[in-house]
Design a protein around this motif. Structure first.
Motif, PDB file in Angstrom:
ATOM      1  N   VAL A   8       0.734  -1.180  -0.026  1.00 56.70           N
ATOM      2  CA  VAL A   8       0.159   0.026  -0.020  1.00 56.70           C
ATOM      3  C   VAL A   8       0.980   1.314  -0.122  1.00 56.70           C
ATOM      4  CG1 VAL A   8      -1.956   1.002   1.240  1.00 56.70           C
ATOM      5  CG2 VAL A   8      -1.603  -1.306   1.618  1.00 56.70           C
ATOM      6  N   CYS A   9       0.740   2.085  -0.757  1.00 57.49           N
ATOM      7  CA  CYS A   9       1.352   3.219  -0.893  1.00 57.49           C
ATOM      8  C   CYS A   9       0.788   4.493  -0.193  1.00 57.49           C
ATOM      9  CB  CYS A   9       1.658   3.949  -2.529  1.00 57.49           C
ATOM     10  SG  CYS A   9       3.010   2.841  -3.327  1.00 57.49           S
ATOM     11  N   PHE A  10       1.478   5.393   0.628  1.00 56.09           N
ATOM     12  CA  PHE A  10       0.977   6.267   1.333  1.00 56.09           C
ATOM     13  C   PHE A  10       1.643   7.573   1.312  1.00 56.09           C
ATOM     14  CE2 PHE A  10       0.249   2.423   3.548  1.00 56.09           C
ATOM     15  CZ  PHE A  10      -1.176   2.315   3.510  1.00 56.09           C
ATOM     16  N   PHE A  11       0.945   8.674   0.713  1.00 51.45           N
ATOM     17  CA  PHE A  11       1.692   9.658   0.391  1.00 51.45           C
ATOM     18  C   PHE A  11       1.746  11.041   1.341  1.00 51.45           C
ATOM     19  CE2 PHE A  11       3.102   8.239  -3.833  1.00 51.45           C
ATOM     20  CZ  PHE A  11       1.791   7.276  -4.083  1.00 51.45           C
ATOM     21  N   VAL A  12       0.978  10.806   2.387  1.00 50.47           N
ATOM     22  CA  VAL A  12       0.531  11.851   3.375  1.00 50.47           C
ATOM     23  C   VAL A  12       1.227  11.494   4.661  1.00 50.47           C
ATOM     24  CG1 VAL A  12      -1.011  12.798   2.066  1.00 50.47           C
ATOM     25  CG2 VAL A  12      -1.498  10.923   3.919  1.00 50.47           C
ATOM     26  N   ALA A  13       1.468  12.287   5.615  1.00 51.88           N
ATOM     27  CA  ALA A  13       1.923  11.974   6.746  1.00 51.88           C
ATOM     28  C   ALA A  13       0.883  11.504   7.774  1.00 51.88           C
ATOM     29  CB  ALA A  13       2.506  13.395   7.551  1.00 51.88           C
TER      30      ALA A  13
ATOM     31  N   ILE B 411      14.070   2.935   1.466  1.00 48.81           N
ATOM     32  CA  ILE B 411      12.714   3.897   1.724  1.00 48.81           C
ATOM     33  C   ILE B 411      11.328   3.143   0.868  1.00 48.81           C
ATOM     34  CG2 ILE B 411      11.864   6.079   0.926  1.00 48.81           C
ATOM     35  CD1 ILE B 411      14.088   6.621   2.301  1.00 48.81           C
ATOM     36  N   TYR B 412      10.451   3.045   1.844  1.00 52.61           N
ATOM     37  CA  TYR B 412       9.153   2.576   1.418  1.00 52.61           C
ATOM     38  C   TYR B 412       8.728   3.318   0.000  1.00 52.61           C
ATOM     39  CZ  TYR B 412       4.679   0.451   1.866  1.00 52.61           C
ATOM     40  OH  TYR B 412       3.429  -0.320   1.593  1.00 52.61           O
ATOM     41  N   PRO B 413       8.065   2.299  -0.658  1.00 52.22           N
ATOM     42  CA  PRO B 413       7.598   3.114  -2.362  1.00 52.22           C
ATOM     43  C   PRO B 413       6.823   4.243  -1.899  1.00 52.22           C
ATOM     44  CG  PRO B 413       7.525   0.633  -2.263  1.00 52.22           C
ATOM     45  CD  PRO B 413       7.832   1.176  -0.798  1.00 52.22           C
ATOM     46  N   GLY B 414       6.915   5.317  -2.884  1.00 53.07           N
ATOM     47  CA  GLY B 414       5.960   6.385  -2.885  1.00 53.07           C
ATOM     48  C   GLY B 414       6.557   7.661  -2.229  1.00 53.07           C
ATOM     49  N   GLY B 415       7.758   7.932  -1.769  1.00 51.22           N
ATOM     50  CA  GLY B 415       8.404   8.868  -1.332  1.00 51.22           C
ATOM     51  C   GLY B 415       9.903   8.788  -1.233  1.00 51.22           C
ATOM     52  N   ASP B 416      10.703   9.636  -0.836  1.00 55.00           N
ATOM     53  CA  ASP B 416      12.187   9.627  -0.458  1.00 55.00           C
ATOM     54  C   ASP B 416      12.511  10.073   0.928  1.00 55.00           C
ATOM     55  OD1 ASP B 416      11.605  12.251  -0.337  1.00 55.00           O
ATOM     56  OD2 ASP B 416      13.138  12.931  -2.131  1.00 55.00           O
ATOM     57  N   SER B 417      11.459   9.973   2.014  1.00 55.57           N
ATOM     58  CA  SER B 417      11.824  10.372   3.189  1.00 55.57           C
ATOM     59  C   SER B 417      11.016   9.263   4.118  1.00 55.57           C
ATOM     60  CB  SER B 417      11.791  11.663   3.434  1.00 55.57           C
ATOM     61  OG  SER B 417      12.286  11.940   4.826  1.00 55.57           O
TER      62      SER B 417
END
Lengths: 200, 746
Positions: A8-13, B411-417
């Motif tokens: 699952v991808c999560f893009f928000v804090a 890093i978990y997929p979907g970002g770089d931090s």
């Protein structure tokens, strides 16, 4: 016993969880708890609370009267510092103080306080001080898990004068931070009862 | 003349002189004064400049004295001679009084002094102590460079305060550094300020004389088995002061350590004098203390490491799967944590063969640059350093921190931090396991030490040391919490084949009963999770790396991947380094041909029908006085047999007997110092189901964990979390149905 979950991808804090109290709600609760304990609030705080019932004003008033600031880091290490409140007591009277908890690991453990008299032989628990975090109906000594939490600390010293005590805080065994960071030393000014004003 | 006598005499003579110079305070309330003085004593120890033992003892004795005046007088008699200056705040302008003598410094080094503060008006502002001689040299006028020879810094950290207490008398700490050698003078100023920015506060001053002694380079010659090596050195002078001064250290020396790590050819600078040096090289070395006399010529300290054991020669390679280069006791200024070379130095000095340096919340975006997906280039065989990840301070940390080792992508997929990571630990594990990582929870006992009840019907079932026990943990922390759910899951590995979501449970750095109890119950449910050893340096402790260790068996050349695979296979034991349990095997009694070695072929011994099993282990321990330690054979969590081991450092082959009437796990432990991983004895091909109560305990744990962790899962992950927990519930209910009641050995 096979159960594979897809990525699952999560893009928000991480979002705040809705059922946790906001800082303002926590501040309100701690004031209500102090009133329920029939504890005399410092006059300056009473004036502020009487002047406005706005949640943000209550929060600011409580923040300004915080005796202890606790920070629990993501590794659940509990760090302690003195807050802005004046550590003033009236001899023989149990009085309320606020503890602000910045809970960065979402812990829901019990917040415990210990007292040490460094001036005693073997650094004993002082027999001249009563101190506890209130655990009563409507106000638990357990952390809510919210990022900012307030707790009610009740203190009583029988005799007037100046007394210094080391207060340590933990959120379970082994959580107190290293290198004196889990404790703070508070110099209480204890007034004689007849010399005390009605508030701080 | 004994050194101690000289020191005492010197103190008394100085006292007489200082008492003439400094203002005296007649009365102070004894309780807050003694409390302040005790904090001063603690602070001096913390910065490596402790009070002389006799002064410390005399201050302790004052705690039995009830009279305020007598206490105040004695405190001043004891501490005034140690003061650089007295600052009297009774007037509008502070009055600064010097000691009336030349104070000794040492060149290119720091020295701590006390400052006496007389404060009859009860000022509570900050006390700014400064000197024009301590002004910066860069950008200074050319004619001021010579006079700016001094470094000055007040120590106001815990347990001291930045502001004055308001007591009529208190003592503070100031640290001075000399750029030059020889006699120098300096003006010291003092002012009470309400904020750091205040410029106009009335200021008093005094002119002081100093003599800065030249420091001498001390070189190290360190060998271990005839080879050049790195070792730990704790250097103290006759007064117990630590060198180099801790509060002025930057990496590779850590300010929160009394020790430094040095290799052959490296140096420290010391002023002339006599020193004691504690030398060590990890728990397999025999620690020793040397005397060192430094004069004005370079000198060499020789340390030939003496060992009581060398497990690497037996193919057991020590490692610590959880150390940090940032966060907790590390600083984030002037650098964001420390560098790989610094961490490797500490691993080498503690003879820790493998250091798993985990990047986590603090300084994440700086430290992540050191991840390469392979052993770091600073590694020096056989000392291997590798960067990976601890999920801590972000993502799924609230349900229990995760150590992710041998990652290919950090890093978990979907970002770089770190902000986009999942909040359900199982989602993190699914991603990590898909790339072949080796995973397990960190600091396992966090959240397991407070209990919320006890499993019904288990009275009398607790074992020795309360292992196992059936109290239900609160699951209110960040240790092996969601672990109770995650161990029931299998997830796709790198080739798509299902593998356990969790490889190991971390041990050896938190409450031993809580962490081992969780492990035992998991094993009793048939989950073949392994134990590994960690420190979580410098968070659980900053004392040193490698306090908690795992010793993994790797034949031939040590390589990180082979070491971590041995860890995952359980070809290993966990230890604090003082006790070793090697070469564990199990075989049906009288049939050596079917011997199974720990960590080989799934650690599985198959038997037909109830069997007598012989378990062997090579055990060694080292303790002062060579006491006997009980070495226990553990079967399904309970002690089934015991042998005594003389802790004289000699490896001894021990044999144990166990009668197994059901499929079981067997292991060997020395509580609380060491534990082997288990061998799984499968009787008649049946799964390991020795304890219905263990499965019930786990099921209760799932419910308690859910009650604590649900709110920590992000909304869009909650459905997945519910599914994951439901799966665990069903798994434990199935095990309950299959399991037999616990049979506790008599």
């Amino acid at each position: 016993m096979t159960h594979a979950l897809p990525f699952v991808c999560f893009f928000v804090a991480a979002a705040p969880v809705s059922e946790l109290p906001t800082p303002a709600e926590s501040a309100r609760r701690v004031v209500d708890a102090a009133k329920a304990e029939k504890a005399p609030l410092p006059e300056e705080l009473s004036v502020k609370l009487a002047a406005s019932d706005d949640p943000r004003d209550v929060w600011l008033a409580v923040a300004a009267h915080t005796l202890i600031e606790v920070e629990i880091n993501p590794e659940m290490r509990v760090k302690v510092a003195a807050g802005p409140a004046k550590p003033t007591l009236t001899a023989g009277r149990t009085m309320p103080f606020f503890v602000r908890v910045e809970n960065r690991c979402g812990a829901t453990a019990r917040l415990a306080v210990t007292a040490t008299d460094l001036a005693s032989n073997n650094a004993e628990t002082p027999d001249w001080l009563d101190v506890e975090i209130v655990n009563a109906k409507g106000h638990s000594d357990r952390l809510s898990g919210a990022p900012i939490d307030y707790k009610l600390l009740m203190c009583r010293i029988a005799e007037p004068g100046r007394r210094e005590v080391r207060l340590g805080f933990d959120a379970g065994q082994g959580t107190q931070d290293l290198g004196f960071r889990g404790v703070t030393d508070i110099l209480f000014h204890v007034r004689k009862e007849d010399a005390a004003p009605s508030g701080d | 003349m004994p050194i101690r006598f000289v020191i005492v005499l010197s103190v008394l003579c100085s006292a007489a002189l200082a008492q003439e110079q400094f203002p005296r305070v007649e009365t102070v309330e004894r309780q807050p004064l003694l409390s302040q003085v005790t904090r001063l004593d603690e602070a001096l120890q913390a910065i490596g400049s402790p009070l002389d033992a006799e002064v410390h003892a005399a201050l302790e004795r004052l705690k039995s004295l009830a009279d305020d005046k007598a206490v105040a007088a004695e405190v001043q008699t004891l501490l005034d001679p140690l003061c650089l200056v007295a600052i009297d705040l009774s007037g509008e302008t502070p009055k600064v009084t010097g000691p009336g003598k030349t104070s000794e410094l040492f060149a290119e080094g720091w020295r701590a002094f006390l400052v006496k503060v007389v404060n009859p008006e009860g000022a509570t502002g900050g006390l700014r102590i400064d000197s024009p001689n301590a002004a910066p040299v860069p950008r200074s006028p050319a004619d001021a460079v010579e006079s700016r020879w001094l470094g000055l810094e007040s120590y106001e950290g815990q347990p001291l305060r930045t502001k004055l207490s308001g007591l009529p008398l208190e003592y503070r700490i100031v640290q001075l550094y000399s750029r030059d050698v020889g006699e120098r003078s300096a003006t010291l100023t003092a002012a009470v300020v309400e904020s750091d920015e205040q410029k106009d506060a009335p200021s008093g001053s005094a002119d002081l004389k100093f003599k800065a002694v030249a420091s001498t380079p001390v070189s190290f010659a360190v060998t271990d088995g005839g080879e050049p090596a790195m070792a730990a050195f704790e250097i103290r002078d006759a007064l117990g002061r630590v060198y180099p001064l801790q509060s002025k250290r930057l990496a590779p020396d850590f300010f929160f350590h009394p020790q430094v790590y040095r290799a052959t050819g490296e140096t420290v600078q010391l002023p002339p004098g006599s020193y004691t040096v504690r030398c060590s090289r990890g728990p397999e070395s025999i620690h020793e203390t040397q005397s060192l006399v430094v004069e004005d010529r370079p000198v060499t300290l020789t340390y030939d490491v003496k060992r009581w054991i060398d497990t690497a020669k037996l193919n057991y390679w020590s490692g610590d799967h959880h150390i940090h280069a940032a966060g907790c006791q590390h600083y984030d200024k002037p650098t964001e944590g420390v560098l790989p070379a610094d961490m490797l130095r500490h691993c080498k000095g503690e003879d820790l063969k493998v250091g798993c340096c985990l990047t986590w919340g603090p300084c994440f975006d700086f430290q992540k640059q050191f991840f390469t997906g392979k052993t770091d280039d600073v590694s020096e065989y056989p000392y291997l350093l590798r960067y990976d990840i601890e999920v801590s301070g972000f993502g799924s940390h609230n349900s229990g921190h995760l150590n992710l080792l041998k990652l290919k992508d950090q890093i978990y997929p979907g970002g770089d931090s770190k902000l986009h990571w999942p909040t359900l630990g199982l989602n993190t594990l699914t991603w990590a396991k898909s790339q072949g990582a080796v995973c397990g929870p960190a600091h396992s006992a966090a959240g397991l030490t407070r209990t919320v009840g006890r499993l019904e019907g288990t009275d009398g079932l607790d074992g020795p040391h309360r292992l196992p026990n059936y109290d239900i943990p609160a699951y209110d922390g960040i240790g092996a919490n969601e672990f109770i759910v995650d161990i029931t899951h299998e997830v796709p590995g790198p080739e798509g084949k299902l593998v356990p979501a969790v490889d190991f449970i971390s041990t050896m750095n938190t409450d031993r009963v809580a962490e081992w109890n969780m492990w035992y119950h998991a094993l009793n449910c048939g989950y073949r999770v392994k134990a590994s050893g960690e420190t979580d340096f410098p968070c659980i402790t900053g004392e040193r790396v490698g306090i908690g260790r795992v010793y993994a068996k790797v034949d031939g050349r040590l390589e990180f991947d082979r070491w971590v695979e041995a860890l995952a296979a359980g070809r290993s034991y966990v230890s604090d380094g003082s006790c070793h349990l090697m070469n564990m095997t199990a075989e049906p009694a009288g049939d050596a041909s079917r011997k199974v070695s720990l960590g080989e072929n799934g650690s599985e011994l198959r038997t037909v029908g109830p069997s007598s099993v012989k378990v062997r282990v090579t055990a060694a321990a080292f303790r002062e006085g060579s006491p006997s330690l009980p070495v226990e054979l553990i079967v399904n969590g309970y002690v089934a047999d015991q042998q005594d081991l003389v802790a004289d450092g000699t490896p001894r082959d021990l044999e144990f007997d166990a009668q197994l009437d059901r499929s079981s796990w067997v292991a060997v432990r020395v509580f609380p110092h060491a534990h082997t991983n288990p061998i799984f004895a499968i009787v008649d091909g049946k799964p390991i189901r020795p304890s219905k109560e263990s499965a019930e305990w786990c099921l209760k744990g799932v419910e308690q964990c859910w009650s604590q962790k649900l709110r920590t899962y992000r909304e869009e992950e909650r459905e997945g979390a519910k599914t994951a927990y439901d799966h665990a519930r069903e798994a434990y209910q199935q095990i309950i149905a299959e399991a037999e009641p616990t049979a506790r050995p008599e």
